[in-house]
Design a protein around this motif. Structure first.
Motif, PDB file in Angstrom:
ATOM      1  N   THR A  23      41.312   3.447  41.813  1.00 12.45           N
ATOM      2  CA  THR A  23      41.037   4.686  42.002  1.00 12.45           C
ATOM      3  C   THR A  23      42.044   5.341  41.239  1.00 12.45           C
ATOM      4  N   LEU A  24      41.440   6.391  40.689  1.00 11.38           N
ATOM      5  CA  LEU A  24      42.577   7.296  39.741  1.00 11.38           C
ATOM      6  C   LEU A  24      43.365   8.083  40.643  1.00 11.38           C
ATOM      7  N   SER A  25      44.698   8.430  40.272  1.00 15.94           N
ATOM      8  CA  SER A  25      45.632   9.092  40.647  1.00 15.94           C
ATOM      9  C   SER A  25      45.201  10.684  41.104  1.00 15.94           C
ATOM     10  N   ASP A  26      45.664  11.202  42.064  1.00 22.04           N
ATOM     11  CA  ASP A  26      45.484  12.721  42.181  1.00 22.04           C
ATOM     12  C   ASP A  26      45.480  13.765  41.106  1.00 22.04           C
ATOM     13  N   TYR A  27      46.419  13.326  40.191  1.00 26.38           N
ATOM     14  CA  TYR A  27      46.707  14.279  39.065  1.00 26.38           C
ATOM     15  C   TYR A  27      45.794  13.973  37.913  1.00 26.38           C
ATOM     16  N   MET A  28      45.019  12.900  37.981  1.00 29.83           N
ATOM     17  CA  MET A  28      44.357  12.681  36.843  1.00 29.83           C
ATOM     18  C   MET A  28      42.885  13.339  37.204  1.00 29.83           C
ATOM     19  N   PRO A  29      42.289  13.859  36.094  1.00 28.14           N
ATOM     20  CA  PRO A  29      40.729  14.512  36.229  1.00 28.14           C
ATOM     21  C   PRO A  29      39.766  13.248  36.546  1.00 28.14           C
ATOM     22  N   SER A  30      38.811  13.821  37.410  1.00 27.21           N
ATOM     23  CA  SER A  30      37.638  12.913  37.547  1.00 27.21           C
ATOM     24  C   SER A  30      36.827  12.495  36.252  1.00 27.21           C
ATOM     25  N   VAL A  31      35.977  11.466  36.348  1.00 21.05           N
ATOM     26  CA  VAL A  31      35.536  10.717  35.041  1.00 21.05           C
ATOM     27  C   VAL A  31      34.195  11.351  35.004  1.00 21.05           C
ATOM     28  N   SER A  32      33.893  11.714  33.641  1.00 19.75           N
ATOM     29  CA  SER A  32      32.385  12.037  33.105  1.00 19.75           C
ATOM     30  C   SER A  32      31.968  10.752  32.677  1.00 19.75           C
ATOM     31  N   ARG A  33      32.414  10.052  31.974  1.00 16.93           N
ATOM     32  CA  ARG A  33      32.067   8.786  31.079  1.00 16.93           C
ATOM     33  C   ARG A  33      33.092   7.875  30.827  1.00 16.93           C
ATOM     34  N   ILE A  34      32.858   6.509  30.976  1.00 18.16           N
ATOM     35  CA  ILE A  34      33.866   5.461  30.389  1.00 18.16           C
ATOM     36  C   ILE A  34      33.803   5.395  28.813  1.00 18.16           C
ATOM     37  N   VAL A  35      34.847   5.298  28.147  1.00 18.20           N
ATOM     38  CA  VAL A  35      34.728   5.107  26.485  1.00 18.20           C
ATOM     39  C   VAL A  35      34.823   3.759  26.245  1.00 18.20           C
ATOM     40  N   LYS A  36      35.958   3.172  26.658  1.00 21.26           N
ATOM     41  CA  LYS A  36      36.471   1.832  26.398  1.00 21.26           C
ATOM     42  C   LYS A  36      37.201   1.270  27.598  1.00 21.26           C
ATOM     43  N   THR A  37      37.263   0.173  27.698  1.00 26.41           N
ATOM     44  CA  THR A  37      38.194  -0.752  28.660  1.00 26.41           C
ATOM     45  C   THR A  37      38.774  -1.800  27.998  1.00 26.41           C
ATOM     46  N   GLU A  38      40.180  -2.149  28.172  1.00 24.99           N
ATOM     47  CA  GLU A  38      40.847  -3.118  27.603  1.00 24.99           C
ATOM     48  C   GLU A  38      41.480  -3.778  28.833  1.00 24.99           C
ATOM     49  N   ALA A  39      41.807  -5.372  28.699  1.00 28.05           N
ATOM     50  CA  ALA A  39      42.600  -5.789  29.584  1.00 28.05           C
ATOM     51  C   ALA A  39      43.737  -6.666  28.942  1.00 28.05           C
ATOM     52  N   MET A  40      45.028  -6.736  29.413  1.00 30.66           N
ATOM     53  CA  MET A  40      45.959  -7.827  28.789  1.00 30.66           C
ATOM     54  C   MET A  40      46.677  -8.273  30.076  1.00 30.66           C
TER      55      MET A  40
END
Length: 127
Positions: A23-40
């Motif tokens: 879940t996003l932190s409270d200070y981050m805006p809500s999501v309209s669309r996911i553009v890219k995801t990476e994992a390391m």
């Protein structure tokens, strides 16, 4: 000059998968669309004991998305603990100066929205 003699006593490739919700932190805006995801995958500890190889570390997800109201590009980072165990099928007690090399290779990473502020993330790595 020191001479180093090395031989492989264990070699195995293994695919490992991870799934988690964030879940996003409270200070981050809500999501309209996911553009890219990476994992390391960062391996922080390797322990050889009684013929077993224990790996631990963390998976860091980076999710690039557009903000709901402004359309601005935002980046969110999420961390997940990682643990994996290998049975080495060999007696490691008789091996001196054992050196362990592990190279995590990302195969894929995805995230999907399960709410305006919650992601379901999945990743797969080859070890």
């Amino acid at each position: 000059m020191d001479k180093c003699c090395s031989c492989t006593i264990f070699s195995e490739k293994k695919d490992v998968e991870n799934e988690a919700e964030y879940t996003l932190s409270d200070y981050m805006p809500s999501v309209s669309r996911i553009v890219k995801t990476e994992a390391m995958l960062k391996i922080t500890d390797k322990l050889v004991n009684s013929g077993k190889l224990d790996l631990s570390g963390e998976i860091v997800y980076t999710v690039l998305y557009t903000a709901e109201n402004s359309g601005l590009l935002k980046c969110a980072l999420f961390k997940e603990d990682f643990e994996e165990e290998y049975d080495m099928h060999t007696d490691t007690e008789k091996v001196a100066n054992l050196c362990v090399f592990v190279k995590p290779v990302p195969i894929h990473a995805t995230a999907k929205l399960v709410g305006q502020r919650t992601f379901a993330a999945r990743s797969k790595f080859s070890l």
